[in-house]
Write a protein that holds these residues in place. Structure first.
Motif, PDB file in Angstrom:
ATOM      1  N   HIS A 339       0.834  -1.193   0.000  1.00  0.00           N
ATOM      2  CA  HIS A 339       0.000   0.000   0.000  1.00  0.00           C
ATOM      3  C   HIS A 339       0.876   1.254   0.000  1.00  0.00           C
ATOM      4  N   GLY A 340       0.310   2.345  -0.516  1.00  0.00           N
ATOM      5  CA  GLY A 340       0.994   3.620  -0.496  1.00  0.00           C
ATOM      6  C   GLY A 340      -0.004   4.756  -0.410  1.00  0.00           C
ATOM      7  N   ASP A 341       0.507   5.961  -0.079  1.00  0.00           N
ATOM      8  CA  ASP A 341      -0.384   7.106   0.111  1.00  0.00           C
ATOM      9  C   ASP A 341      -0.390   8.047  -1.092  1.00  0.00           C
ATOM     10  N   GLY A 342      -0.033   7.526  -2.260  1.00  0.00           N
ATOM     11  CA  GLY A 342      -0.023   8.348  -3.464  1.00  0.00           C
ATOM     12  C   GLY A 342      -1.418   8.613  -3.995  1.00  0.00           C
ATOM     13  N   CYS A 343      -1.472   9.059  -5.229  1.00  0.00           N
ATOM     14  CA  CYS A 343      -2.739   9.511  -5.827  1.00  0.00           C
ATOM     15  C   CYS A 343      -3.509   8.360  -6.466  1.00  0.00           C
ATOM     16  N   THR A 344      -4.825   8.443  -6.368  1.00  0.00           N
ATOM     17  CA  THR A 344      -5.719   7.504  -7.027  1.00  0.00           C
ATOM     18  C   THR A 344      -6.561   8.249  -8.051  1.00  0.00           C
ATOM     19  N   PRO A 345      -6.922   7.615  -9.163  1.00  0.00           N
ATOM     20  CA  PRO A 345      -7.867   8.253 -10.084  1.00  0.00           C
ATOM     21  C   PRO A 345      -9.221   8.461  -9.414  1.00  0.00           C
ATOM     22  N   VAL A 346      -9.851   9.578  -9.725  1.00  0.00           N
ATOM     23  CA  VAL A 346     -11.204   9.875  -9.238  1.00  0.00           C
ATOM     24  C   VAL A 346     -12.023  10.353 -10.429  1.00  0.00           C
ATOM     25  N   VAL A 347     -12.949   9.523 -10.879  1.00  0.00           N
ATOM     26  CA  VAL A 347     -13.830   9.864 -11.995  1.00  0.00           C
ATOM     27  C   VAL A 347     -15.187  10.236 -11.415  1.00  0.00           C
ATOM     28  N   ALA A 348     -15.713  11.381 -11.795  1.00  0.00           N
ATOM     29  CA  ALA A 348     -16.973  11.851 -11.206  1.00  0.00           C
ATOM     30  C   ALA A 348     -17.848  12.510 -12.256  1.00  0.00           C
ATOM     31  N   GLY A 349     -19.144  12.400 -12.061  1.00  0.00           N
ATOM     32  CA  GLY A 349     -20.080  13.039 -12.970  1.00  0.00           C
ATOM     33  C   GLY A 349     -21.509  12.695 -12.608  1.00  0.00           C
ATOM     34  N   TYR A 350     -22.415  13.065 -13.499  1.00  0.00           N
ATOM     35  CA  TYR A 350     -23.849  12.870 -13.281  1.00  0.00           C
ATOM     36  C   TYR A 350     -24.418  11.941 -14.345  1.00  0.00           C
ATOM     37  N   LEU A 351     -25.313  11.067 -13.924  1.00  0.00           N
ATOM     38  CA  LEU A 351     -26.121  10.295 -14.855  1.00  0.00           C
ATOM     39  C   LEU A 351     -27.504  10.921 -14.928  1.00  0.00           C
ATOM     40  N   ASN A 352     -28.067  10.925 -16.122  1.00  0.00           N
ATOM     41  CA  ASN A 352     -29.431  11.419 -16.325  1.00  0.00           C
ATOM     42  C   ASN A 352     -29.604  12.859 -15.864  1.00  0.00           C
ATOM     43  N   ALA A 353     -28.581  13.670 -16.075  1.00  0.00           N
ATOM     44  CA  ALA A 353     -28.601  15.086 -15.693  1.00  0.00           C
ATOM     45  C   ALA A 353     -27.653  15.839 -16.617  1.00  0.00           C
ATOM     46  N   PRO A 354     -27.822  17.148 -16.742  1.00  0.00           N
ATOM     47  CA  PRO A 354     -26.922  17.931 -17.607  1.00  0.00           C
ATOM     48  C   PRO A 354     -25.475  17.814 -17.148  1.00  0.00           C
ATOM     49  N   PRO A 355     -24.528  17.809 -18.085  1.00  0.00           N
ATOM     50  CA  PRO A 355     -23.108  17.736 -17.717  1.00  0.00           C
ATOM     51  C   PRO A 355     -22.697  18.932 -16.865  1.00  0.00           C
TER      52      PRO A 355
END
Length: 375
Positions: A339-355
């Motif tokens: 394990h490490g304390d580096g960065c992880t990808p974070v993908v975020a957004g909305y479904l069924n809503a305006p971008p």
């Protein structure tokens, strides 16, 4: 608007030389995550932020809004709650791995390498009822718990985690714990005898107790956020966290906590939980397990399957506006297995809503996005 956190355990990783510096996330095919990012955003950040240990218990609790001072030092008690068990204030519980040791006495693997799941079940049977003072509880495969009377010296004894100790001398690693507890020392001596018949191919097997914890109360999820929460998972720590926080828990029958888990059943479970809860966390542990085995190809394949069998299913079948975050809790290196304390990808957004742009600088912004009604 309801929220879904898709937590891919140990999603962060190191560049893989065989893939020209790509990480398993970079290498994996994930069109549903790409579409979510195109309508929202993708960030790279550390959940640990160098002030908590990079492991699932602390990082997941942080992502669920539990303050640092309320995060348990060790997680065994929460794993016990996942079994529908509890302990008194006079007892403690330890995690207990089935570990493999080579002919030189070095810890060869933290996870019963070389044994089938059925063989590990028979190992657990062999280790039961060794000592009246210690209750042995088999969880799954190499994972077990020990319940015994509280001993302050054991609670204060920081045995190195087995997954961080591969290559070290097994006896030396456990010696500090043996010195603190005659009961544990006797238990280990007796189980070593019972495990001798399972030795093969230059490996023998030992029990590796660590991570002692006492009873601890956590704040409720509803009290923290004013929301109803649910969790679909198999890993004992996640089920224990959810139950400690008062969240609804769904454990699909064929979920395994590894890359062979039933992802489609987790999608069904998440959709069901979203009917009754404002927030749902769907946890996938196989990515972490694959990285601990240095199997970056299996990790990338697992990420691709989560995209296809989980996120694409939810995207096609959930028709109300929904906030979605896909991220890891910490880094698990497929190069070192640690394990490490580096960065992880974070993908975020909305479904069924305006971008809308969804780019985060810290875990606090992830929390705000998931837990606040406005998004």
């Amino acid at each position: 608007m309801r929220s879904l956190l898709i937590l891919i355990d140990g999603l962060g990783d190191e560049p893989i030389p065989a893939w020209q510096g790509q990480t398993p996330f970079d290498h994996a095919s994930h069109p549903a995550m790409d579409a979510l990012a195109a309508a929202g955003g993708v960030s790279f950040l550390s959940i640990c932020e160098k002030d908590i240990v990079p492991e699932s218990c602390s990082c997941i609790l942080r992502l669920l809004g539990v303050a640092k001072q309320d995060i348990p030092h060790n997680r065994a008690y929460l794993e016990l709650l996942a079994q529908g068990r509890d302990i008194s204030e006079y007892e403690m519980v330890l995690r207990c791995n089935l570990a493999a040791v080579d002919e030189k006495g070095s810890l060869a693997a933290f996870n019963g390498r070389g044994l089938t799941a059925e063989a590990m079940r028979r190992v657990a049977q062999a280790c039961d009822n060794v000592l009246r003072d210690i209750e042995f509880i088999h969880l799954s495969e190499y994972r077990n718990l020990l319940i015994m009377n509280k001993e302050a010296a054991v609670l204060d004894c920081d045995v190195r985690p087995p997954h961080e100790s591969v290559g070290g001398n097994a006896e030396a690693l456990l010696e500090p714990l043996r010195r603190q507890s005659l009961s544990i020392s006797y238990f280990l001596n007796e189980t070593n005898k019972r495990l001798a018949p399972f030795a093969h191919d230059g490996l023998h097997y030992v029990l590796y107790p660590w991570g002692a914890s006492a009873r601890q109360t956590l704040p409720s999820f509803t009290g923290l956020h004013g929301l109803r929460g649910g969790a679909v998972c198999k890993a004992e720590i996640v089920a224990g966290i959810a139950r400690a926080l008062g969240m609804e828990v769904c454990i699909p029958p064929k979920a395994t906590g590894d890359v062979d888990t039933d992802i489609a059943a987790k999608a069904e479970g998440a959709l069901n939980l979203l009917e009754r809860n404002d927030f749902v966390i769907a946890h996938f542990n196989g990515s972490d397990e694959a990285a601990h085995r240095y199997d970056y190809a299996a990790k990338a394949d697992f990420i691709a399957r989560i995209d296809k069998e989980f996120l694409q299913t939810v995207s096609s079948r959930y028709h109300e506006p929904l906030k979605v975050v896909v991220c890891g809790d910490h880094v698990t290196s497929s190069v070192t297995g640690k394990h490490g304390d580096g960065c992880t990808p974070v993908v975020a957004g909305y479904l069924n809503a305006p971008p809308r742009l969804c780019v985060f600088d810290s875990y606090r912004q992830i929390l705000d996005f998931l837990m606040k009604e406005s998004g």
